[in-house]
Design an enzyme around this catalytic site. Structure first.
Site, PDB file in Angstrom:
ATOM      1  N   ASP A 190     -28.037   9.265  80.639  1.00 25.74           N
ATOM      2  CA  ASP A 190     -29.480   9.093  80.658  1.00 25.74           C
ATOM      3  C   ASP A 190     -29.875   8.921  82.129  1.00 25.74           C
ATOM      4  O   ASP A 190     -29.053   8.455  82.940  1.00 25.74           O
ATOM      5  CB  ASP A 190     -29.874   7.860  79.857  1.00 25.74           C
ATOM      6  CG  ASP A 190     -31.355   7.576  79.950  1.00 25.74           C
ATOM      7  OD1 ASP A 190     -32.150   8.494  79.705  1.00 25.74           O
ATOM      8  OD2 ASP A 190     -31.705   6.441  80.312  1.00 25.74           O
ATOM      9  N   ASP A 227     -33.469   7.869  83.711  1.00 25.86           N
ATOM     10  CA  ASP A 227     -34.322   6.747  84.118  1.00 25.86           C
ATOM     11  C   ASP A 227     -33.707   5.444  83.620  1.00 25.86           C
ATOM     12  O   ASP A 227     -33.444   5.284  82.427  1.00 25.86           O
ATOM     13  CB  ASP A 227     -35.737   6.932  83.542  1.00 25.86           C
ATOM     14  CG  ASP A 227     -36.776   6.129  84.306  1.00 25.86           C
ATOM     15  OD1 ASP A 227     -36.460   5.588  85.368  1.00 25.86           O
ATOM     16  OD2 ASP A 227     -37.922   6.047  83.821  1.00 25.86           O
TER      17      ASP A 227
END
Lengths: 295, 295
Positions: free
Chosen positions: A24, A26
């Site tokens: 992932d 952010d």
């Protein structure tokens, strides 16, 4: 119970055990416009060891190409093929899984990035950024002629969502039970730089409610998104209900970092989350220990 | 098991037993732009017997005044006070049930009819038909200053629904758990003259999903909408899951007519609906038998 990584041996073992690293972005690589400390070095360590790295994003408003510019701005070297977005996943789902015939079309609720991914997969579409569909003028159903070639509705985050788009998508789906209903992702909120806003799942919510029908979701936490050897793949994320659940849905091992949404309290506190990652560490940069002390 | 009315005595007894008659309109009084046979005569019979008649509508896009023009066009005499709309119900809920202080305001997702009802109840509001909120320009959260006097969000059918309105409503509700969340009605679809379109419940669906919170619903089938002596009140409707359920939620007796949505098959067929009206008759006009043969 999650294992907390701490010693050199802990980090070396994780590096040895997994060939494919899904990230992932952010909350793991950056927060807003700030790169998290040590990220570039850890990605270098992975690449030196010939690990496959894949950056997984639910942001369907951007194509992979435009999403790469975010990496460029922050000085992180990536290849477009290493980015796996929910818009791309939706396009690939239609071209490779459903194998939608070339003479069929998609009605799009979504933005330019979703259109770009569909175009790159050779999928014809209507709606999306078409000025005729981006209007607040009253929608006149009696003057609407549905395109008989529309075989799917794809819905992503659309900040120009309006009644005309919703009504057209409703007509395609309500009038034809064979018309596919696909959502890029179902995040309830979207973390903008200034705070939370309604997310892609909120944009598809009117259709889900009006039709009493759930879409096929191609983004996290759907397990359809990425296929790798689960024995040798690890998902690194900061959110339990998307990243970690996504990894678990795909049968992958999962590593949670505390540089994003989830707090240590949620894992080790008195009321821990039912979603339990296999491993936790403070930050991705912790893996630098291997280069500093190890080898 | 529903009792099917047939004899003169059946109809006379119903007339004798109930003082207040609540009517759904579309499918009971008219279909689209066509008055259903016998309706004017039956309303005359009720008025001659000093029955209170109330026309209940979930259409929150129109105020009671503008809704009356529909009756006028079809030649049905009604007084504005006899019309009970979900927009009016939302306004009355705020003014009389919640007793919202006069210095507080409502953020509106909805159309002119909802604004008119709020205004008539002396409730200040923002949003709604304000041109600043009816835009497809990008919403910039960093430039949005929430009005600290907003104490409720009211959401009705809004054919100019857009991301700015949804984002502002989300900010008011997400940032303040004390902010009331009210929906005029939760109909999934809206029966326009040309066919079904997304309904008011589909317009509030993004907020329900983004917030993981359900609104207080003031329209059918919510029982908060109308308060009468339930022993002497009957609800007449054509839809089981709104009209009949609404009556039952309020502890009222219910009469289903077959001039609208529901078929006889759904009541008397092999797989009957779990929602069972007390009485059924083919059409409201059947009550003319009392004037023809009775008295």
């Amino acid at each position: 119970m999650s294992a907390r990584l701490s010693s050199l041996e802990d980090y070396k073992k994780i590096l040895d055990d997994y060939d494919t690293w899904l990230f992932d972005c952010d909350g793991v690589l950056w927060r807003g416009d700030h790169l998290i400390e040590g990220v570039v070095e850890v990605l270098d360590i992975l690449r030196q060891r010939n690990k496959k790295v894949v950056f997984v994003t639910n942001n369907a408003t951007k194509s992979r190409k435009s999403y790469r510019s975010k990496f460029d701005q922050l000085g992180v070297e990536v290849h477009v093929d290493e980015i796996y977005g929910s818009a791309y996943a939706a396009a690939v789902y239609l071209s490779s899984v459903v194998k939608m015939p070339k003479d069929k079309k998609v009605y799009v609720i979504g933005m330019a990035g979703l259109e770009e991914e569909l175009r790159d997969e050779g999928i014809a579409y209507l709606g999306g950024t078409d000025p005729n569909d981006n209007t607040l003028e009253p929608f006149d159903l009696s003057k609407f002629t549905p395109d008989p070639d529309v075989a799917a509705v794809v819905c992503g985050l659309d900040m120009k969502i309006n009644y005309t788009k919703l009504s057209k998508a409703f007509q395609y789906l309500h009038g034809n039970p064979d018309c596919l209903f696909i959502a890029t992702n179902e995040d309830s909120t979207y973390p903008s730089a200034a705070g939370l806003l309604p997310g892609a799942g909120s944009v598809s919510a009117p259709l889900r409610f009006a039709l009493n029908r759930n879409p096929i979701c191609t983004g996290k936490p759907a397990s359809t998104m990425v296929h790798f050897d689960p024995q040798r793949t690890i998902m690194v994320g900061d959110r339990l209900n998307t990243d970690i659940l996504f990894g678990q849905n795909g049968g992958l091992k999962t590593l949670l970092v505390f540089t994003g949404i989830t707090s240590e309290e949620e894992i080790f506190g008195p009321n821990p989350s039912p979603i339990v990652p296999d491993f936790v560490t403070q930050a991705l940069g912790d893996f630098r220990i291997v280069a500093e002390k190890g080898l």
